[in-house]
Design a protein around this motif. Structure first.
Motif, mmCIF file in Angstrom:
data_model
loop_
_atom_site.group_PDB
_atom_site.id
_atom_site.type_symbol
_atom_site.label_atom_id
_atom_site.label_comp_id
_atom_site.label_asym_id
_atom_site.label_seq_id
_atom_site.Cartn_x
_atom_site.Cartn_y
_atom_site.Cartn_z
ATOM 1 N N THR A 262 30.357 -16.001 -12.494
ATOM 2 C CA THR A 262 29.866 -17.204 -12.851
ATOM 3 C C THR A 262 28.521 -17.317 -13.845
ATOM 4 O OG1 THR A 262 27.878 -16.997 -10.947
ATOM 5 C CG2 THR A 262 30.077 -17.848 -10.257
ATOM 6 N N GLY A 263 28.081 -16.124 -14.147
ATOM 7 C CA GLY A 263 26.871 -16.204 -15.180
ATOM 8 C C GLY A 263 25.582 -16.448 -14.397
ATOM 9 N N ARG A 264 25.575 -16.688 -13.153
ATOM 10 C CA ARG A 264 24.361 -16.971 -12.101
ATOM 11 C C ARG A 264 23.883 -15.727 -11.550
ATOM 12 N NH1 ARG A 264 27.002 -22.468 -9.412
ATOM 13 N NH2 ARG A 264 27.093 -23.854 -11.366
ATOM 14 N N ASP A 265 22.812 -15.882 -11.104
ATOM 15 C CA ASP A 265 22.355 -14.591 -10.174
ATOM 16 C C ASP A 265 21.856 -14.767 -8.664
ATOM 17 O OD1 ASP A 265 21.064 -12.092 -10.980
ATOM 18 O OD2 ASP A 265 19.267 -13.170 -10.072
ATOM 19 N N THR A 266 21.937 -15.962 -8.256
ATOM 20 C CA THR A 266 21.340 -16.008 -6.707
ATOM 21 C C THR A 266 22.509 -15.829 -5.887
ATOM 22 O OG1 THR A 266 19.491 -17.226 -7.673
ATOM 23 C CG2 THR A 266 20.014 -17.252 -5.073
ATOM 24 N N VAL A 267 21.878 -14.966 -4.670
ATOM 25 C CA VAL A 267 23.064 -14.811 -3.746
ATOM 26 C C VAL A 267 22.281 -15.306 -2.346
ATOM 27 C CG1 VAL A 267 24.468 -13.377 -2.285
ATOM 28 C CG2 VAL A 267 24.257 -12.895 -4.784
ATOM 29 N N LEU A 268 23.111 -16.309 -1.805
ATOM 30 C CA LEU A 268 22.714 -17.010 -0.592
ATOM 31 C C LEU A 268 23.181 -16.417 0.819
ATOM 32 C CD1 LEU A 268 22.466 -20.848 -1.149
ATOM 33 C CD2 LEU A 268 20.888 -19.092 -1.625
ATOM 34 N N SER A 269 22.681 -15.876 1.823
ATOM 35 C CA SER A 269 23.177 -15.312 3.065
ATOM 36 C C SER A 269 22.302 -15.708 4.131
ATOM 37 C CB SER A 269 23.336 -13.935 2.628
ATOM 38 O OG SER A 269 22.185 -13.121 2.465
ATOM 39 N N THR A 270 22.679 -15.362 5.225
ATOM 40 C CA THR A 270 21.983 -16.222 6.526
ATOM 41 C C THR A 270 20.975 -15.009 6.972
ATOM 42 O OG1 THR A 270 23.757 -15.215 7.905
ATOM 43 C CG2 THR A 270 24.041 -17.472 7.036
ATOM 44 N N TYR A 271 20.134 -15.432 7.716
ATOM 45 C CA TYR A 271 19.243 -14.570 8.353
ATOM 46 C C TYR A 271 19.852 -13.703 9.518
ATOM 47 C CZ TYR A 271 15.249 -16.587 6.100
ATOM 48 O OH TYR A 271 14.328 -17.239 5.079
ATOM 49 N N ARG A 272 20.898 -14.307 10.174
ATOM 50 C CA ARG A 272 21.588 -13.441 11.120
ATOM 51 C C ARG A 272 22.534 -12.764 10.578
ATOM 52 N NH1 ARG A 272 19.887 -18.375 14.009
ATOM 53 N NH2 ARG A 272 18.228 -17.907 15.414
ATOM 54 N N SER A 273 22.492 -11.620 10.108
ATOM 55 C CA SER A 273 23.635 -11.013 9.322
ATOM 56 C C SER A 273 23.280 -9.535 8.947
ATOM 57 C CB SER A 273 23.994 -11.770 7.995
ATOM 58 O OG SER A 273 22.848 -11.500 6.943
#
Length: 438
Positions: free
Chosen positions: A130-141
């Protein structure tokens, strides 16, 4: 040396020289395991325990499956190791077996040493694609204990290990303890999706490379996604040009009664992370199933990642043998049926009789009992009482998986109805004692 001496020596050597993960080291008194078969393990003396933890929820095919053990012997006789910059028949066969279980549009597998580095490399692929940086993930993981994987993790293990960049967390659905004041599964799904979209917008969608989710969060509590949630995440990822990574390390290869957990939730990801159940942990291995679109990114561009043991032939041999045995013996279908017909009904019957059980949830051989001090307030059972519960379960010959205020019921996929009945009787007695003690 007697069998008792062997058990004593195992404990002495362990205490003297082994540094254990996720534990304070002083005062440990861990069980000795010398052998196993199916859903049972034993020490040198022969004391037997039902393994309703599947160790770390990975021994899906059961202990010492003869076909997998034979495959290890045969491959060791043929070729014990070879580097990844070679073509090896067993490696290719293993990749083909895994691809055969994936949705259309997946042709390539990148092999790793386990689930954590599989998540690391999936994140790397998404960022480069993607050429992007941020990764989103959940708190309960929980996504693993390496640099980016542990920061993608949402639970307490992230906090002392924040060495990786570009990670943002959000709340996933959990109706029993809803963050969204939801009262139905449909409300929980709708509101959780709205929350995720607002996080995407607030972080700047053009900066987000991936959403990383466990298809069914495991260590966090076996949180089955509510109707429409995973499909909704897929739609958001498509709308904003974000890669969807589904972590199937714990949930995959039979654990939910399907080859992949997401196959029950109307969603197809871009990257699929696997490990654990793909060969039941007989030899360390993991990997990433890569969509054809993302794989094409690296047709003329070097992928800057690799491991010495990527696609190790012993591991590859165990994957081939495991998947073949699971197919020929109907093990995945068995996991679904025993969950539907035996485990689920037995746990719900326990819930009806024991006020300490606030909720039962799961599918296949992937279940959790959540314990509460009060059903009305849903106050979690204190750690001291859960510790007592765990000790009473162990005393009755069952090896449990306990986390926070929960006992996870996660036997191998080959568990029998009689073994489930034995374990449930142990849970029943142990819960009764803890309730009586107050």
């Amino acid at each position: 040396m007697t069998d008792h001496d062997l058990d004593a020596q195992a404990k002495q050597l362990d205490r003297a020289h082994v540094f254990h993960s996720w534990l304070a080291q002083g005062g440990l008194d861990l069980p000795v395991v010398a052998g196993g078969s199916g859903a049972t393990v034993w020490d040198h003396v022969g004391n037997r325990m039902l393994d309703f933890s599947s160790q770390l929820v990975n021994v899906n095919i059961g202990h010492q499956h003869p076909a997998v053990i034979a495959a290890i012997h045969a491959q060791a006789d043929r070729l014990a190791t070879i580097g990844p910059a070679t073509a090896n028949l067993q490696r290719g066969e293993a990749a083909a077996r895994i691809v055969s279980k994936a949705p259309d549009g997946f042709s390539k597998v990148f092999f790793t040493n386990g689930g954590a580095d599989a998540n690391e490399n999936a994140i790397r692929m998404a960022r480069l694609h993607t050429g992007r940086d941020t990764v989103l993930s959940t708190y309960r993981s929980y996504h693993g204990n390496t640099g980016a994987a542990v920061v993608a993790t949402g639970d307490w293990r992230r906090q002392p290990n924040r060495y990786a960049r570009g990670h943002v967390h959000f709340f996933g659905p959990y109706l029993y303890r809803s963050e969204f004041w939801a009262t139905t599964a449909e409300e929980e799904s709708e509101r959780a999706l709205r929350h995720l979209e607002r996080v995407i917008q607030s972080e700047g969608s053009e900066t987000i490379a991936a959403v990383l989710l466990e298809s069914v969060p495991g260590t966090a509590g076996i949180l089955l996604p509510p109707p429409g949630y995973l499909a909704g995440v897929r739609e958001l990822c498509d709308r904003y040009g974000i890669v969807l990574i589904l972590d199937e390390v714990m949930a995959g290869f039979g654990r939910t009664g399907r080859w992949f957990a997401f196959q029950g939730y109307d969603v197809v990801p871009d990257l699929i992370v696997f490990a654990k159940g793909v060969n039941s942990g007989y030899v360390p291995v993991g990997g990433v199933l890569i969509s054809d679109e993302i794989a094409a990114t690296f047709d003329e561009r070097v992928f800057p990642g690799g491991l010495t043991y990527s696609g190790h032939p012993l591991a590859a041999a165990t994957i081939v043998a495991s998947i073949d045995a699971m197919e020929s013996e109907g093990i995945v279908d068995h996991a679904w049926r025993i969950g539907e017909d035996v485990i689920g009904p037995a746990l719900r019957e326990l819930q009806e009789r024991h006020p300490l059980i606030g909720e039962v949830r799961g599918e296949g051989v992937f279940w959790a009992m959540e314990f509460v001090a009060d059903r009305d307030t849903r106050e979690p059972l204190p750690a001291t009482r859960l510790g007592r519960l765990k000790a009473e379960i162990v005393a009755r010959g069952v090896m449990p998986f306990a986390a926070e205020n929960r006992v996870h019921v996660v036997p191998p996929c080959v568990v029998t109805a009689d073994e489930v009945a034995q374990a449930v009787a142990a849970y029943d007695e142990a819960i009764s004692l803890v309730e009586a003690a107050g």
